[in-house]
Design a protein around this motif. Sequence first.
Motif, short mmCIF file in Angstrom:
data_model
loop_
_atom_site.label_atom_id
_atom_site.label_comp_id
_atom_site.label_asym_id
_atom_site.label_seq_id
_atom_site.Cartn_x
_atom_site.Cartn_y
_atom_site.Cartn_z
N LEU A 226 0.70 -0.97 0.16
CA LEU A 226 0.06 0.53 0.00
C LEU A 226 0.69 1.42 -0.25
CD1 LEU A 226 -1.80 -2.27 1.05
CD2 LEU A 226 -2.88 -0.55 2.61
N THR A 227 0.69 1.87 -0.94
CA THR A 227 1.23 3.65 -0.60
C THR A 227 0.72 4.49 0.89
OG1 THR A 227 0.07 4.43 -2.64
CG2 THR A 227 1.29 6.10 -1.29
N GLY A 228 2.30 4.09 1.15
CA GLY A 228 3.08 5.03 2.98
C GLY A 228 3.95 3.73 2.85
N SER A 229 3.82 2.62 3.11
CA SER A 229 4.91 1.74 3.00
C SER A 229 5.87 2.07 3.63
CB SER A 229 4.43 -0.19 2.41
OG SER A 229 3.21 -0.14 2.62
N SER A 230 6.60 1.15 4.49
CA SER A 230 8.55 2.14 3.63
C SER A 230 9.05 1.00 3.08
CB SER A 230 8.83 1.23 5.32
OG SER A 230 10.19 1.84 4.93
N PRO A 231 9.85 1.89 1.92
CA PRO A 231 10.23 1.34 0.85
C PRO A 231 11.27 0.56 1.07
CG PRO A 231 10.24 3.65 0.17
CD PRO A 231 9.32 3.44 1.74
N GLU A 232 11.77 0.60 2.31
CA GLU A 232 13.40 -0.16 2.79
C GLU A 232 12.73 -1.45 2.80
OE1 GLU A 232 12.46 3.17 3.93
OE2 GLU A 232 14.16 4.04 3.63
N VAL B 1 10.70 -8.17 -0.60
CA VAL B 1 9.57 -9.01 -1.56
C VAL B 1 10.00 -10.11 -1.84
CG1 VAL B 1 12.23 -9.01 -2.05
CG2 VAL B 1 10.25 -8.06 -4.18
N VAL B 2 9.97 -11.14 -0.87
CA VAL B 2 10.18 -12.84 -0.81
C VAL B 2 8.13 -12.58 -0.89
CG1 VAL B 2 10.72 -12.52 2.09
CG2 VAL B 2 10.44 -14.26 0.19
N LEU B 3 7.62 -12.39 -0.25
CA LEU B 3 6.16 -12.54 -0.31
C LEU B 3 5.26 -12.89 -1.88
CD1 LEU B 3 5.36 -9.60 2.80
CD2 LEU B 3 5.21 -11.69 2.37
N ARG B 4 6.62 -12.21 -2.49
CA ARG B 4 5.47 -12.58 -4.07
C ARG B 4 5.49 -13.83 -4.35
NH1 ARG B 4 8.69 -7.50 -7.26
NH2 ARG B 4 7.93 -6.06 -6.00
#
Length: 466
Positions: A101-107, A113-116
């Motif tokens: 979601l927008t507002g999430s910490s990019p770091e 990204v493993v959640l994909r």
Amino acid sequence: MNKAPSIALRFAVFLLGTQILGAVFTTLAIELFVDDESGLLFNKNRSGLAAPRVNHLIAESLIRAPDGALSIAPSADLVEEFRRAPQMRVAAFDPKTKTPLTGSSPELVAKLVVLRHITASHMHFRLDDEADESATGHLAMEITPYGKLLLATYGHQFRLEDVFHTLRYEFMSFLRYFAFEALIAVAVGWIAFKRSLKPLNDVAREAERIDLDSLHQRLSLERVPAEAMTLVSSINKALARLDDSAERQRRFLANAAHELRTPVAILMERLDDPAESSLLPKLRRDAERIRNIVEQLLAAVRLDRRVACTQETIDLSEIVQSIVDDHALIAVKTGRQVAFESMERCSLICGDRLAVQSILANLIHNALRAEPEGGAVVVRVLAGRRVEVIDHGDGIAESDRDQIFEPFWRKSDRTPGTGLGLAIAKELMGKLGGRIEVGRTPGGGATFLLTFASADVSTRNDSPES
């Protein structure tokens, strides 16, 4: 009549409560004191407890744009939390597309990204390249006002209130994941408890079959649980006492019938010869004997029905002297004497005045009958609330000293009286908390010793009336 409380139901409720508390507090104890990596106790890093509270702050910060897209707009509470933990990062993901979601910490999003490639509903994690080794992360599927979302937080800091948030969180987890297990445990406990009570139900059925004609029977102890053994043994002892009492009553009735049969038979014989010159005096003597037997029987019945003697403080010396005075004239008329001696001016006892008078009158009356003509019966009050009644007659043989207190016992048919006086005296002494003993008088005769209970001034007025 109110329904009796069920022990099995209480057991099931307590077992359910134990399951709930055990699951919640065991998990909390692990979170507080166990290090997941090292397995050591007394874990000092308790930041993991903050995750449920921070996830709640993230859920409160969600907003929906006009186009329907969700985003994180930090609320005032979440902003304050960022101020307390500057290194904290948060993120939220659509559980289906794994899109952040927008507002999430990019770091944090980059690290997750493993959640994909995986589906996770709950996990704790640490980032290998994180400078702060105490920092931990938490990912969980949470129900938010906008549906289920994957909420992630990293670097959150522990606060004392997190203990209560964790308790609530673990309680809800227990309801979702362990409710069925708890219900199974309660059901098994209920069945086991019911089965363990079966031996007691068998004992209850045995007790229902016991009546006045089968008091000799005892409840079986073979399969009784150890916890109930004392109760069932006490019931058996009570049955034994009732059996003894019923047997005494049967003997009492048989002896009473025997005692009454003789004077009634004599009376009937005299009535068959009404012309006898001395009939009237003999009838009076027979009627007097029957009356004495009936009075003694009634006294014994009243004694059995009496629950407790009326408690009052009595001056033992005073009451003994009054009974001796009452028998002085009878003693003179029969050519004997009765003397009173007291070693204490005032000896207080606790009991029923009429009962004490009955005991003393019975003993003095028996002593006067046993005393040889010209002799003197001595009634002496001793220290320690004791009274001696001394005669100088034939005495009582050692072998007869236990039997003389049995109802209707007489050494022979020539012995005057009904044989109830001493039995009643012993019964009354037992109700008064005292005892009666018999011994030999030096030089010949019998000495009866009464020992009374002391007067308890602090409680005598609180005693119930009979």
